[in-house]
Motif scaffolding. Structure first.
Motif, PDB file in Angstrom:
ATOM      1  N   HIS A  41       0.865  -1.239  -0.051  1.00 40.53           N
ATOM      2  CA  HIS A  41       0.087   0.048  -0.078  1.00 40.53           C
ATOM      3  C   HIS A  41       0.826   1.252  -0.057  1.00 40.53           C
ATOM      4  O   HIS A  41       0.565   2.339  -0.715  1.00 40.53           O
ATOM      5  N   PHE A  42       1.961   1.314   0.491  1.00 38.55           N
ATOM      6  CA  PHE A  42       2.942   2.443   0.799  1.00 38.55           C
ATOM      7  C   PHE A  42       3.453   2.700  -0.687  1.00 38.55           C
ATOM      8  O   PHE A  42       3.490   3.584  -1.111  1.00 38.55           O
ATOM      9  N   ILE A  43       3.920   1.488  -1.226  1.00 37.84           N
ATOM     10  CA  ILE A  43       4.433   1.548  -2.480  1.00 37.84           C
ATOM     11  C   ILE A  43       3.218   2.196  -3.600  1.00 37.84           C
ATOM     12  O   ILE A  43       3.624   3.127  -4.329  1.00 37.84           O
ATOM     13  N   THR A  44       2.225   1.544  -3.506  1.00 40.77           N
ATOM     14  CA  THR A  44       1.105   2.086  -4.145  1.00 40.77           C
ATOM     15  C   THR A  44       1.086   3.846  -4.101  1.00 40.77           C
ATOM     16  O   THR A  44       0.720   4.596  -5.066  1.00 40.77           O
ATOM     17  N   GLN A  45       0.817   4.084  -2.840  1.00 37.60           N
ATOM     18  CA  GLN A  45       0.661   5.575  -2.505  1.00 37.60           C
ATOM     19  C   GLN A  45       1.648   6.482  -3.211  1.00 37.60           C
ATOM     20  O   GLN A  45       1.683   7.413  -4.007  1.00 37.60           O
ATOM     21  N   LYS A  46       2.996   5.974  -3.221  1.00 37.24           N
ATOM     22  CA  LYS A  46       4.221   6.745  -3.582  1.00 37.24           C
ATOM     23  C   LYS A  46       4.169   6.874  -5.251  1.00 37.24           C
ATOM     24  O   LYS A  46       4.578   7.711  -5.951  1.00 37.24           O
ATOM     25  N   ARG A  47       3.595   5.516  -5.844  1.00 38.89           N
ATOM     26  CA  ARG A  47       3.761   5.456  -7.251  1.00 38.89           C
ATOM     27  C   ARG A  47       2.635   6.398  -7.719  1.00 38.89           C
ATOM     28  O   ARG A  47       2.653   7.207  -8.745  1.00 38.89           O
ATOM     29  N   MET A  48       1.390   6.433  -7.105  1.00 36.69           N
ATOM     30  CA  MET A  48       0.457   7.351  -7.691  1.00 36.69           C
ATOM     31  C   MET A  48       0.655   8.818  -7.471  1.00 36.69           C
ATOM     32  O   MET A  48       0.482   9.609  -8.242  1.00 36.69           O
ATOM     33  N   GLN A  49       1.522   9.005  -6.208  1.00 41.69           N
ATOM     34  CA  GLN A  49       1.744  10.492  -6.123  1.00 41.69           C
ATOM     35  C   GLN A  49       2.830  11.075  -7.131  1.00 41.69           C
ATOM     36  O   GLN A  49       2.656  12.193  -7.681  1.00 41.69           O
ATOM     37  N   GLN A  50       3.827   9.814  -7.351  1.00 40.65           N
ATOM     38  CA  GLN A  50       4.729  10.389  -8.356  1.00 40.65           C
ATOM     39  C   GLN A  50       3.975  10.454 -10.054  1.00 40.65           C
ATOM     40  O   GLN A  50       4.333  11.065 -10.880  1.00 40.65           O
ATOM     41  N   ALA A  51       3.234   9.554 -10.097  1.00 36.59           N
ATOM     42  CA  ALA A  51       2.453   9.508 -11.376  1.00 36.59           C
ATOM     43  C   ALA A  51       1.673  10.928 -11.404  1.00 36.59           C
ATOM     44  O   ALA A  51       1.581  11.342 -12.670  1.00 36.59           O
ATOM     45  N   HIS A  52       1.085  11.316 -10.523  1.00 36.29           N
ATOM     46  CA  HIS A  52       0.299  12.582 -10.507  1.00 36.29           C
ATOM     47  C   HIS A  52       1.264  13.630 -10.874  1.00 36.29           C
ATOM     48  O   HIS A  52       1.041  14.638 -11.873  1.00 36.29           O
TER      49      HIS A  52
END
Length: 328
Positions: free
Chosen positions: A274-285
């Protein structure tokens, strides 16, 4: 007990802020026994409620953030904090910008905070946090009552300079009930009111102490530091537009992948994935909005199987498709 935390809002927020003692309508949490200050600015609207007892202090912040803000705060003396995230997300940092804790709605934890200056970042959206500070005098009187919290209490009494954050726990029905009782506390006189508040705080301490027993053996300082290093490495890697799996992380840092997953959930209250997903989505944005990259390229760089898989994940996380960013 004097207010243990001194808060400094960003200058651009202070320059256009107005202050009132009234509690405006529309805010979810309203503790009638507290004092209140409502702060309104272009960047945010904040309802700050607080109450001081002889042996404890509590503050409830409910924020509607319109623009990202970083709030600085300082503590004059070392203290034990019980922290409850009621809404949104809070990321705390030291003065030299090292992340202390990143925590989200539905989690709570205890920490020992030495005297010093810190900061918290708030993204646009709704956020609410309640924290309770326990005085060293009370901790000394209750020595032995909360054995699994004792090491943290001893840090307060001995004024250690080392920050300590104990494992996150989820706010269950029992904790919700206690927090509701605390928010709705009232009595015909101040003495009875404060007695009820003390009783609820003691129950909250007992509940957290009991949860530590259920969590198994606490992690050593070395294990917790290793987790912080892994999270920092992961954040830096994703910020640079690369991807990393749990298995590759485990191999790189020479730790069993199951152990890594278990330790991360134990300390931070969320899964490592979940932490990895959060960081990936923030970076994607950021890559889509600020770097003007295409959806296909972002999906490829962040390791998604296909642009459509990336789009589905983006919608689940943000609630709208990535293509919307091109119209904003």
């Amino acid at each position: 007990m004097k207010a243990p935390v001194s808060i400094e809002f960003p200058k651009e927020m202070q320059d256009n802020a107005s202050y009132t003692r009234k509690r405006p309508a529309g805010f979810r949490y309203r503790a009638g026994f507290t004092e209140a200050i409502f702060i309104k600015s272009l960047q945010a609207e904040i309802l700050h409620q607080f109450y001081s007892l002889k042996l404890a202090y509590l503050e409830l912040f409910e924020c509607r953030v319109h623009q990202p803000i970083t709030v600085k705060f300082s503590t004059a003396q070392p203290d034990l904090f019980l922290v409850y995230i009621l809404d949104g997300r809070f990321t705390f940092y030291t003065a030299d910008e090292k992340e202390i804790v990143d925590t989200a709605q539905g989690q709570y934890y205890a920490d020992y905070t030495p005297a010093g200056t810190y900061s918290v970042t708030l993204a646009p959206g709704n956020h609410a946090i309640l924290y309770i500070v326990i005085s060293p005098e009370w901790l000394d009187k209750t020595r032995g009552s909360f054995p699994d919290l004792q090491a943290l209490m001893d840090k307060v009494i001995t004024k250690s300079k080392e920050i300590e954050v104990l494992p996150h726990r989820f706010i269950d029905e029992h904790i919700e009930m206690l927090l509701f009782k605390l928010e709705k506390c009232h009595a015909e006189n101040k003495m009875k009111l404060e007695l009820r508040i003390y009783e609820i705080i003691e129950q909250l301490l007992s509940a957290y102490n009991a949860s530590l027993k259920l969590g198994g053996k606490l992690l050593s300082p070395e294990q917790k530091n290793n987790l912080r290093i892994i999270r920092s490495y992961l954040t830096e890697t994703i910020t640079n537009g690369k991807t990393e799996t749990i298995n590759s992380l485990a191999e790189r840092f020479e730790i069993n992948s199951r152990t890594l997953r278990r330790q991360h959930r134990f300390i931070y209250g969320i899964s490592l994935q979940h932490f990895i997903t959060q960081k990936r989505m923030q970076q994607a944005h950021n890559m889509l909005k600020n770097d003007k990259m295409t959806i296909t390229l972002v999906a490829e760089q962040l390791g998604f199987f296909s642009p459509s898989a990336f789009t589905r994940q983006f919608i689940r996380f943000f609630g709208y498709p990535p293509s919307d960013l091109f119209d904003r």
